[in-house]
Design an enzyme around this catalytic site. Structure first.
Site, PDB file in Angstrom:
ATOM      1  CB  CYS A  80      -0.863  -0.127   1.107  1.00  0.00           C
ATOM      2  SG  CYS A  80      -1.765  -1.470   1.237  1.00  0.00           S
ATOM      3  CG  HIS A 324      -6.514   1.494   0.213  1.00  0.00           C
ATOM      4  ND1 HIS A 324      -5.447   2.106  -0.348  1.00  0.00           N
ATOM      5  CD2 HIS A 324      -6.051   0.418   0.945  1.00  0.00           C
ATOM      6  CE1 HIS A 324      -4.281   1.406   0.208  1.00  0.00           C
ATOM      7  NE2 HIS A 324      -4.856   0.554   0.937  1.00  0.00           N
TER       8      HIS A 324
END
Lengths: 380, 140
Positions: A80, A324
């Site tokens: 991420c 996201h």
């Protein structure tokens, strides 16, 4: 050594994009960043492209789509934190004097790669016994509630806040405000976390163009924002079990950024932090030293982290509200920082901001506290 | 307590399964500084020494934290309880929790390692894995 300046920013709408792929999204973000910088794209000297599940040479596909093939380019994977790591690589190329104009792109078409709960890599011993990312954060929430007495209702105030911010962000995945009751009645994912406590599966991309002092003087037209620090750390191996309610990795990464920028945590005006889950926002802001350990749920209750609060957190909507798309996330955070610092954030504009901080943290591997962590400090 | 073992270890590098139905999680102990690691490492993160020995961890530990997983991958049937158990050697290991109602699980519970059927290999043979179960009372 030259400073690094963010001069152009671009970002697609975050959400579901069934008619395009990670290349299309990355190319659109890049073209917008070029237009925002007002430059001839031919002055871009190098590119770093962050993505996680998009396969080989997605960066080259993006540049080919806009006619810029031929540049030095590296694809960057750091879970991420991939996009944020791409920005760090771009900034290092500038600081090293190797380049004057570099683009960092982050992209992900996650809806075609994943559904449901994200898991660590299948080779990991914890994935083998049933670890999911929501499960890991749920366990941290369980422990935090036990240690500090945070209530389930307090935790719900974080998605309520971030989705209210997202409702004011035209590029966010979610545009609807929610209530505490909505959070508590949403589908359980991993106790105590429910659907509204989890960031969604999102497609999207973002791009930033960074420049040296020399190039910024020539091209920025006063719109540049200084990237005063861009730090990266990987998690250390636990020599003995450590607290799961505190983040030494986040603090180590932040401390280096505070030292490099000369900015202390008390001088940060607002932050975009990696709220992949509601509890994650608590752990991040306390790990960054922005709020005292064990205090954040009460600060949120008092409104301190709202857009009009003492220290706004995730004005863009964060991962919970804006969405996201793994590779895109870290770059989109810096896009938000730049827009806030330029006063271009529209209905979610924070008044009078000078210093913004962005934090990403990604990946899970057995026996280490966290995999990849980044902190960026931008100063207007 | 004996367990009926029905197959090979699901991950032989991490879980030793013996023919008498007993087994242990495996890790590394640093001969230089004494630190323990799960899983097996090639060098010690404490002192960077490379003189490591493979050790069997205790089967009794304490529950550090837990959750009930209600959405997972197709490989796992939901819901299931998942937790981290701290072992006396100084390692924290994740595993599923069985033998207790979800709402009776609590931080600090003493836990025991148990061997249980855990998936199948490529040829369809049942494999043995591990889970954690609340430790039995002393008088049991």
């Amino acid at each position: 050594m030259t400073d690094v300046h963010v001069v152009g920013v671009g970002m697609t709408r975050f959400g579901k994009h069934p008619d395009s792929d990670a290349t299309d999204l990355g190319a659109a973000a890049l073209l917008e960043a070029v237009a925002d910088a007002g430059i001839d794209p031919r002055i871009i000297e190098a590119a770093y492209v962050g993505h996680v599940f998009q396969g080989m040479v997605t960066g080259q596909r993006i540049l080919a789509q806009v006619g810029l093939a031929g540049l030095p380019l590296a694809n960057v994977e750091n879970a991420c934190s991939s996009g944020a790591t791409a920005i760090r690589e771009a900034s290092l190329a500038i600081r090293a004097g190797e380049n004057d104009v570099v683009v960092a792109i982050g992209t992900e078409h996650l809806t075609t790669r994943f559904s449901g709960a994200l898991t660590p890599d299948p080779s990991d011993p914890e994935a083998a016994v049933g670890a999911t990312m929501p499960g890991v954060y749920a366990m941290r929430a369980t422990r935090y509630m036990e240690e500090y007495g945070m209530t389930r209702e307090q935790l719900a105030l974080i998605p309520v806040k971030n989705k209210a911010n997202a409702a004011a962000n035209p590029l966010a995945h979610f545009r609807k405000e929610i209530t505490v009751a909505d959070v508590l009645e949403s589908r359980p994912i991993a106790d105590p976390l429910r659907l509204h406590d989890c960031s969604p599966i999102t497609d999207g991309a973002a791009a930033v163009i960074v420049m040296s002092d020399t190039a910024a003087k020539k091209y920025a037209n006063g719109r540049g924002v200084r990237l005063a620090a861009s730090t990266l750390r990987s998690g250390s191996v636990d020599v003995e079990p450590t607290s799961m309610t505190y983040e030494p990795l986040t603090w180590a990464t932040a401390k280096e950024a505070y030292e490099k920028s000369g900015i202390g945590p008390d001088e940060v005006d607002f932050a975009e932090v990696h709220d992949c889950f509601s509890i994650a926002e608590v752990l991040r802001v306390e790990g960054l030293g922005l709020f005292e350990q064990g205090s954040y749920p009460w600060a949120v209750e008092r409104g301190e982290a709202n857009i009009d609060g003492r220290l706004p957190i995730n004005p863009s909507g964060g991962l919970l509200g804006k969405g996201h798309p793994l590779g895109g996330t870290g770059v989109a955070q810096v896009v938000e920082l730049v827009r806030q610092l330029r006063g271009e954030a529209g209905d979610r504009q924070i008044e009078g901001v000078r210093v913004g901080l962005a934090h990403c943290r990604g990946g899970k591997a057995v026996g280490i506290e966290g995999a990849a962590c980044t902190v960026q400090i931008l100063i207007r | 307590m004996t367990t009926t073992v029905i197959g090979e270890s699901f991950r032989p590098g991490e879980l030793e399964v013996r023919s008498d139905g007993t087994g242990n999680l495996l890790g590394s102990k640093c001969r230089s500084c004494g630190a323990h690691f799960f899983p097996i490492r090639q060098a010690c993160a404490g002192c960077l020494g490379q003189d490591l020995e493979t050790v069997k961890f205790s089967t009794e530990g304490t529950l550090y934290t837990y959750t009930i997983v209600r959405q997972s991958t197709p490989a796992f049937e939901v819901p299931y309880a998942l937790g981290y158990v701290d072992f006396p050697e100084g390692v924290r290991i994740m595993g599923q929790i069985v033998g207790v109602e979800f709402d009776e699980i609590a931080i600090g519970m003493p836990m025991t390692l148990v061997l249980e059927p855990f998936g199948k290999d490529e040829d369809g043979n049942a494999l043995t894995g591990y889970r954690f179960r609340p430790a039995e009372a002393d008088n049991d």
